[in-house]
Scaffold this motif. Sequence first.
Motif, PDB file in Angstrom:
ATOM      1  N   SER A  71      27.115 -34.094 -14.835  1.00 35.19           N
ATOM      2  CA  SER A  71      26.685 -32.888 -15.864  1.00 35.19           C
ATOM      3  C   SER A  71      26.115 -33.530 -17.166  1.00 35.19           C
ATOM      4  CB  SER A  71      28.005 -32.058 -15.967  1.00 35.19           C
ATOM      5  OG  SER A  71      27.607 -31.017 -16.966  1.00 35.19           O
ATOM      6  N   LEU A  72      26.876 -34.367 -17.483  1.00 36.12           N
ATOM      7  CA  LEU A  72      26.370 -35.204 -18.684  1.00 36.12           C
ATOM      8  C   LEU A  72      25.132 -35.638 -18.629  1.00 36.12           C
ATOM      9  CD1 LEU A  72      29.641 -36.881 -20.126  1.00 36.12           C
ATOM     10  CD2 LEU A  72      28.409 -34.733 -21.156  1.00 36.12           C
ATOM     11  N   ALA A  73      24.689 -36.382 -17.537  1.00 35.23           N
ATOM     12  CA  ALA A  73      23.350 -36.903 -17.292  1.00 35.23           C
ATOM     13  C   ALA A  73      22.426 -35.846 -16.950  1.00 35.23           C
ATOM     14  CB  ALA A  73      23.293 -37.939 -15.877  1.00 35.23           C
ATOM     15  N   ALA A 108      22.659 -29.841  -9.471  1.00 34.09           N
ATOM     16  CA  ALA A 108      21.601 -28.987  -8.967  1.00 34.09           C
ATOM     17  C   ALA A 108      21.605 -27.713  -9.749  1.00 34.09           C
ATOM     18  CB  ALA A 108      22.082 -28.415  -7.354  1.00 34.09           C
ATOM     19  N   GLY A 109      22.625 -27.383 -10.448  1.00 28.56           N
ATOM     20  CA  GLY A 109      22.694 -26.392 -11.347  1.00 28.56           C
ATOM     21  C   GLY A 109      21.677 -26.444 -12.536  1.00 28.56           C
ATOM     22  N   GLN A 110      21.794 -27.709 -13.072  1.00 32.01           N
ATOM     23  CA  GLN A 110      21.065 -28.049 -14.095  1.00 32.01           C
ATOM     24  C   GLN A 110      19.463 -28.340 -13.927  1.00 32.01           C
ATOM     25  OE1 GLN A 110      23.654 -31.348 -15.299  1.00 32.01           O
ATOM     26  NE2 GLN A 110      24.068 -30.548 -17.183  1.00 32.01           N
ATOM     27  N   ARG A 111      19.293 -28.938 -12.837  1.00 32.16           N
ATOM     28  CA  ARG A 111      17.818 -29.175 -12.273  1.00 32.16           C
ATOM     29  C   ARG A 111      17.086 -28.006 -11.701  1.00 32.16           C
ATOM     30  NH1 ARG A 111      17.086 -31.816  -7.997  1.00 32.16           N
ATOM     31  NH2 ARG A 111      15.469 -32.516  -8.552  1.00 32.16           N
ATOM     32  N   ASP A 125      22.542 -17.606 -16.387  1.00 32.13           N
ATOM     33  CA  ASP A 125      23.126 -18.692 -16.714  1.00 32.13           C
ATOM     34  C   ASP A 125      24.224 -19.248 -16.030  1.00 32.13           C
ATOM     35  OD1 ASP A 125      21.496 -18.890 -19.148  1.00 32.13           O
ATOM     36  OD2 ASP A 125      22.904 -17.308 -20.299  1.00 32.13           O
ATOM     37  N   GLU A 126      24.535 -18.629 -15.037  1.00 38.13           N
ATOM     38  CA  GLU A 126      25.669 -19.046 -13.931  1.00 38.13           C
ATOM     39  C   GLU A 126      25.426 -20.361 -13.277  1.00 38.13           C
ATOM     40  OE1 GLU A 126      28.175 -17.368 -10.201  1.00 38.13           O
ATOM     41  OE2 GLU A 126      26.185 -16.485 -10.757  1.00 38.13           O
ATOM     42  N   GLY A 127      26.508 -21.372 -13.709  1.00 43.52           N
ATOM     43  CA  GLY A 127      26.252 -22.535 -12.728  1.00 43.52           C
ATOM     44  C   GLY A 127      25.299 -23.426 -13.675  1.00 43.52           C
ATOM     45  N   GLY A 152      31.421 -26.586 -11.848  1.00 48.17           N
ATOM     46  CA  GLY A 152      32.374 -25.686 -11.157  1.00 48.17           C
ATOM     47  C   GLY A 152      33.302 -26.501 -10.343  1.00 48.17           C
ATOM     48  N   TRP A 153      32.992 -27.569  -9.567  1.00 44.52           N
ATOM     49  CA  TRP A 153      33.739 -28.218  -8.593  1.00 44.52           C
ATOM     50  C   TRP A 153      34.389 -29.297  -9.436  1.00 44.52           C
ATOM     51  CZ3 TRP A 153      35.031 -26.733  -4.236  1.00 44.52           C
ATOM     52  CH2 TRP A 153      34.165 -25.930  -3.437  1.00 44.52           C
TER      53      TRP A 153
END
Length: 288
Positions: free
Chosen positions: A25-27, A31-34, A113-115, A120-121
Amino acid sequence: MGWHGFLALWCGVLGTVALVGYGRSLAGVTAGQRAVRVMGRIERVGEPRHGSSGREGIAVVVTFRDPSTGQEFTVTNDGEHGDRISTAWTGREIGIRYPPGRPHAYRFTTDPDEGRLGIGWPNFAVFLIYVGLVVVASVDWGWPWALIGFGAPWTLLGATYLPGAVRDTRLRVESLASGGPVPGRVIAVLKDVTVDEDGDTVTSHTPVVAFTTRDGTAVTAYRTHGLRDPAKAHGRELTIHYRPDDPVAFTTDLAAEHRSRVGEIVFGVGALLVGVAALVAGGILIAG
């Protein structure tokens, strides 16, 4: 391997999952960020056929533009394409997400904005670590520690949730009261038949309501609760109260809406008191 060995293994595996997830997530590579997230516009709304299924939502035609290429796409929600669209009107904006470079793999989302953070995991893994620690503490030191372990996060969650729930309840009722009333009508009742785990047949009926806001917006929406005898509601005339800035929020019974929201607050207060009681009881038992 004893209790402590299992706990070490449990925490080690789940801790690794959490660290990897938070690191991704920090990087910014989850999948949610991309995922590409854009807003589409409903261009056409289909009228549901009385007696048909309501599983796929209200049929709509939506256009959106891929920001990387500028190409415009016109799509429908036929089949499995994410969240069910249960309220629609021409011109409504609806969230769309898809993998980079693959706009044809679009998914509709009612919460764009979800995910977005992709944690989440990892958060679930941390929760499971906490559960493991509480269970082992209860076995080693006695069951009152289970009350402490349950009561602390439950109380914190309740104390965080309750003020926002009170505020949202007041604003929702006020906004619904300010946007109506306007006449509405049940234009169809959708029917779905399923078989439960016991093999029994379950039939559900979903009324579809149509109304026009004061500014001329024609809204078509599922009404999954609040109507008596929904199976026989086809053609019924209604009075609609809606939120002027977002007709997704509407009700056919303003008083019932107020009672249900008050009931949610009462439930939230009760849940908070349960957490506090667990903390107090655990503390007394441990001190004694």
